[in-house]
Design an enzyme around this catalytic site. Sequence first.
Site, PDB file in Angstrom:
ATOM      1  N   ASP A   1      -5.999  10.092  -2.208  1.00 39.07           N
ATOM      2  CA  ASP A   1      -4.666  10.489  -2.694  1.00 39.07           C
ATOM      3  C   ASP A   1      -3.961  11.215  -1.557  1.00 39.07           C
ATOM      4  O   ASP A   1      -4.603  11.776  -0.665  1.00 39.07           O
ATOM      5  CB  ASP A   1      -4.793  11.414  -3.924  1.00 39.07           C
ATOM      6  CG  ASP A   1      -3.541  11.400  -4.791  1.00 39.07           C
ATOM      7  OD1 ASP A   1      -3.576  10.795  -5.881  1.00 39.07           O
ATOM      8  OD2 ASP A   1      -2.510  11.985  -4.375  1.00 39.07           O
TER       9      ASP A   1
ATOM     10  N   VAL B   1      -0.474   6.420   1.824  1.00 40.72           N
ATOM     11  CA  VAL B   1      -0.491   4.958   1.976  1.00 40.72           C
ATOM     12  C   VAL B   1       0.722   4.409   2.721  1.00 40.72           C
ATOM     13  O   VAL B   1       0.762   3.227   3.038  1.00 40.72           O
ATOM     14  CB  VAL B   1      -0.634   4.226   0.611  1.00 40.72           C
ATOM     15  CG1 VAL B   1      -1.939   4.595  -0.069  1.00 40.72           C
ATOM     16  CG2 VAL B   1       0.568   4.498  -0.296  1.00 40.72           C
TER      17      VAL B   1
ATOM     18  N   ASN C   1      -3.303   1.603  -5.704  1.00 35.86           N
ATOM     19  CA  ASN C   1      -2.738   2.076  -6.980  1.00 35.86           C
ATOM     20  C   ASN C   1      -1.623   3.093  -6.784  1.00 35.86           C
ATOM     21  O   ASN C   1      -0.777   3.257  -7.669  1.00 35.86           O
ATOM     22  CB  ASN C   1      -3.876   2.699  -7.816  1.00 35.86           C
ATOM     23  CG  ASN C   1      -3.360   3.570  -8.937  1.00 35.86           C
ATOM     24  OD1 ASN C   1      -2.964   3.075  -9.988  1.00 35.86           O
ATOM     25  ND2 ASN C   1      -3.334   4.891  -8.716  1.00 35.86           N
TER      26      ASN C   1
ATOM     27  N   TYR D   1      12.000   0.472  -7.822  1.00 38.45           N
ATOM     28  CA  TYR D   1      10.601   0.394  -8.270  1.00 38.45           C
ATOM     29  C   TYR D   1      10.258  -1.026  -8.705  1.00 38.45           C
ATOM     30  O   TYR D   1       9.241  -1.596  -8.293  1.00 38.45           O
ATOM     31  CB  TYR D   1      10.435   1.380  -9.435  1.00 38.45           C
ATOM     32  CG  TYR D   1       9.087   1.425 -10.100  1.00 38.45           C
ATOM     33  CD1 TYR D   1       8.080   2.254  -9.600  1.00 38.45           C
ATOM     34  CD2 TYR D   1       8.830   0.701 -11.255  1.00 38.45           C
ATOM     35  CE1 TYR D   1       6.850   2.320 -10.230  1.00 38.45           C
ATOM     36  CE2 TYR D   1       7.606   0.771 -11.890  1.00 38.45           C
ATOM     37  CZ  TYR D   1       6.620   1.588 -11.373  1.00 38.45           C
ATOM     38  OH  TYR D   1       5.393   1.660 -12.007  1.00 38.45           O
TER      39      TYR D   1
ATOM     40  N   LYS E   1       7.573  -3.686  -7.144  1.00 40.35           N
ATOM     41  CA  LYS E   1       6.463  -4.228  -7.954  1.00 40.35           C
ATOM     42  C   LYS E   1       6.502  -5.761  -7.989  1.00 40.35           C
ATOM     43  O   LYS E   1       5.449  -6.401  -8.007  1.00 40.35           O
ATOM     44  CB  LYS E   1       6.506  -3.657  -9.372  1.00 40.35           C
ATOM     45  CG  LYS E   1       6.269  -2.145  -9.441  1.00 40.35           C
ATOM     46  CD  LYS E   1       4.916  -1.770  -8.875  1.00 40.35           C
ATOM     47  CE  LYS E   1       4.594  -0.293  -9.134  1.00 40.35           C
ATOM     48  NZ  LYS E   1       3.286   0.103  -8.574  1.00 40.35           N
TER      49      LYS E   1
HETATM   50  N1  LIG Z   1       2.280   5.072 -15.919  1.00 35.11           N
HETATM   51  C1  LIG Z   1       2.852   3.918 -16.159  1.00 35.11           C
HETATM   52  O1  LIG Z   1       3.458   3.695 -17.213  1.00 35.11           O
HETATM   53  C2  LIG Z   1       2.770   2.812 -15.148  1.00 35.11           C
HETATM   54  C3  LIG Z   1       3.236   1.560 -15.541  1.00 35.11           C
HETATM   55  C4  LIG Z   1       3.175   0.506 -14.639  1.00 35.11           C
HETATM   56  C5  LIG Z   1       2.642   0.715 -13.385  1.00 35.11           C
HETATM   57  N2  LIG Z   1       2.198   1.945 -13.022  1.00 35.11           N
HETATM   58  C6  LIG Z   1       1.681   2.095 -11.668  1.00 35.11           C
HETATM   59  O2  LIG Z   1       0.392   2.640 -11.697  1.00 35.11           O
HETATM   60  C7  LIG Z   1       0.181   3.410 -10.511  1.00 35.11           C
HETATM   61  C8  LIG Z   1      -0.278   4.807 -10.885  1.00 35.11           C
HETATM   62  O3  LIG Z   1       0.744   5.391 -11.680  1.00 35.11           O
HETATM   63  P1  LIG Z   1       0.516   6.702 -12.546  1.00 35.11           P
HETATM   64  O4  LIG Z   1       1.267   6.504 -13.790  1.00 35.11           O
HETATM   65  O5  LIG Z   1      -0.916   7.059 -12.583  1.00 35.11           O
HETATM   66  O6  LIG Z   1       1.331   7.747 -11.639  1.00 35.11           O
HETATM   67  P2  LIG Z   1       1.064   9.305 -11.359  1.00 35.11           P
HETATM   68  O7  LIG Z   1       2.361   9.812 -10.841  1.00 35.11           O
HETATM   69  O8  LIG Z   1       0.455   9.969 -12.523  1.00 35.11           O
HETATM   70  O9  LIG Z   1      -0.028   9.280 -10.171  1.00 35.11           O
HETATM   71  C9  LIG Z   1       0.298   8.708  -8.926  1.00 35.11           C
HETATM   72  C10 LIG Z   1      -0.647   9.262  -7.873  1.00 35.11           C
HETATM   73  O10 LIG Z   1      -0.282   8.671  -6.616  1.00 35.11           O
HETATM   74  C11 LIG Z   1      -0.284   9.689  -5.627  1.00 35.11           C
HETATM   75  N3  LIG Z   1       0.630   9.325  -4.531  1.00 35.11           N
HETATM   76  C12 LIG Z   1       1.994   9.390  -4.518  1.00 35.11           C
HETATM   77  N4  LIG Z   1       2.461   9.021  -3.314  1.00 35.11           N
HETATM   78  C13 LIG Z   1       1.380   8.691  -2.554  1.00 35.11           C
HETATM   79  C14 LIG Z   1       1.219   8.239  -1.230  1.00 35.11           C
HETATM   80  N5  LIG Z   1       2.286   8.061  -0.413  1.00 35.11           N
HETATM   81  N6  LIG Z   1      -0.033   7.997  -0.769  1.00 35.11           N
HETATM   82  C15 LIG Z   1      -1.103   8.196  -1.562  1.00 35.11           C
HETATM   83  N7  LIG Z   1      -1.023   8.653  -2.825  1.00 35.11           N
HETATM   84  C16 LIG Z   1       0.220   8.895  -3.316  1.00 35.11           C
HETATM   85  C17 LIG Z   1       0.159  10.948  -6.353  1.00 35.11           C
HETATM   86  O11 LIG Z   1      -0.236  12.117  -5.638  1.00 35.11           O
HETATM   87  C18 LIG Z   1      -0.540  10.783  -7.703  1.00 35.11           C
HETATM   88  O12 LIG Z   1      -1.828  11.358  -7.684  1.00 35.11           O
HETATM   89  C19 LIG Z   1       1.500   3.372  -9.742  1.00 35.11           C
HETATM   90  O13 LIG Z   1       1.475   2.339  -8.785  1.00 35.11           O
HETATM   91  C20 LIG Z   1       2.494   3.050 -10.819  1.00 35.11           C
HETATM   92  O14 LIG Z   1       3.649   2.447 -10.312  1.00 35.11           O
HETATM   93  C21 LIG Z   1       2.248   2.989 -13.876  1.00 35.11           C
END
Ligand SMILES: NC(=O)c1ccc[n+]([C@@H]2O[C@H](COP(=O)([O-])OP(=O)(O)OC[C@H]3O[C@@H](n4cnc5c(N)ncnc54)[C@H](O)[C@@H]3O)[C@@H](O)[C@H]2O)c1
Length: 255
Positions: free
Chosen positions: A39, A62, A88, A153, A157
Amino acid sequence: MNRKLLQDKVAIVTGAGRGLGEAVARAYAAEGARVVVSDIDAQAARQVADSLAGAVAVPCDVRVPAQVEALVAEAVRLHGRLDIMVPNAGIARVAPLVATSYADWREVTSVNLDGVFLCIRYAAPAIIAAGGGSIINMASVTAKAACALIGSYAAAKAGVVSLTQTAAVELRAHNVRVNAILPGFIDTELVTSHIAEFEAQLKLPDFGAVVRQRQGRYGRVEEVAALAVFLASDRSSFSNGSGFVLDGGVSSSLL
Ligand SMILES: NC(=O)c1ccc[n+]([C@@H]2O[C@H](COP(=O)([O-])OP(=O)(O)OC[C@H]3O[C@@H](n4cnc5c(N)ncnc54)[C@H](O)[C@@H]3O)[C@@H](O)[C@H]2O)c1
């Protein structure tokens, strides 16, 4: 004794300090994988890794090629191989396209799309060297159906879905499968921290209720993690280049 689904596999999960990534890391560890919890938030990654048997934390932004390259190198140095990569990490910015600054556009696309490219770019050679494995990209149902205010976003995606297909075709001969998960609204900070902005900008006083009504409910992180386990394991041996929608049916219904 039953062998666990991911016994002794080495997996990297980015953005695993909380939310979906954390749930995937936990599910992989429960299935016997040695997980590299990564992370941008080093402390969050360490807390998750400390609570999992066989896990280590390796911080990585990342967006930065050298950091992604070093993350893969560190996993291989620690465990001698890499079998599974889960790009992720993701972020969102909430604004109509005409009010989106170029800086915000670049920020969202650099984490959500460039970051996935870099993970594939540096992880694939290591997975090939291990004899094959699986890459599971975290996309979103917004790659398929629009949701106002998150155009940057959604575009990123959609790019992830396309990257998944190209990588699957290019890596198939090397025994590396590449798939994407397209979740709907899952109950994580990414969603809950932006609800107020959606409500204010869409003038929908209870956007959360609308989401729950359209989807039936919010998805749970464990439901996404279960699919991520399947796609990492040999049980999905004929799945390649696919996008797996997980959204309670919202993207396939009009009302
Ligand atoms: N929660 C949803 O409804 C949802 C839906 C579709 C897709 N997603 C995707 O799932 C993935 C995780 O989402 P989530 O809901 O757990 O989000 P979240 O915000 O709870 O967690 C995201 C994590 O990514 C880390 N992060 C942010 N920028 C970063 C970087 N530059 N390098 C490394 N780490 C980084 C953050 O510190 C955090 O720990 C994302 O790609 C998101 O787009 C989430």
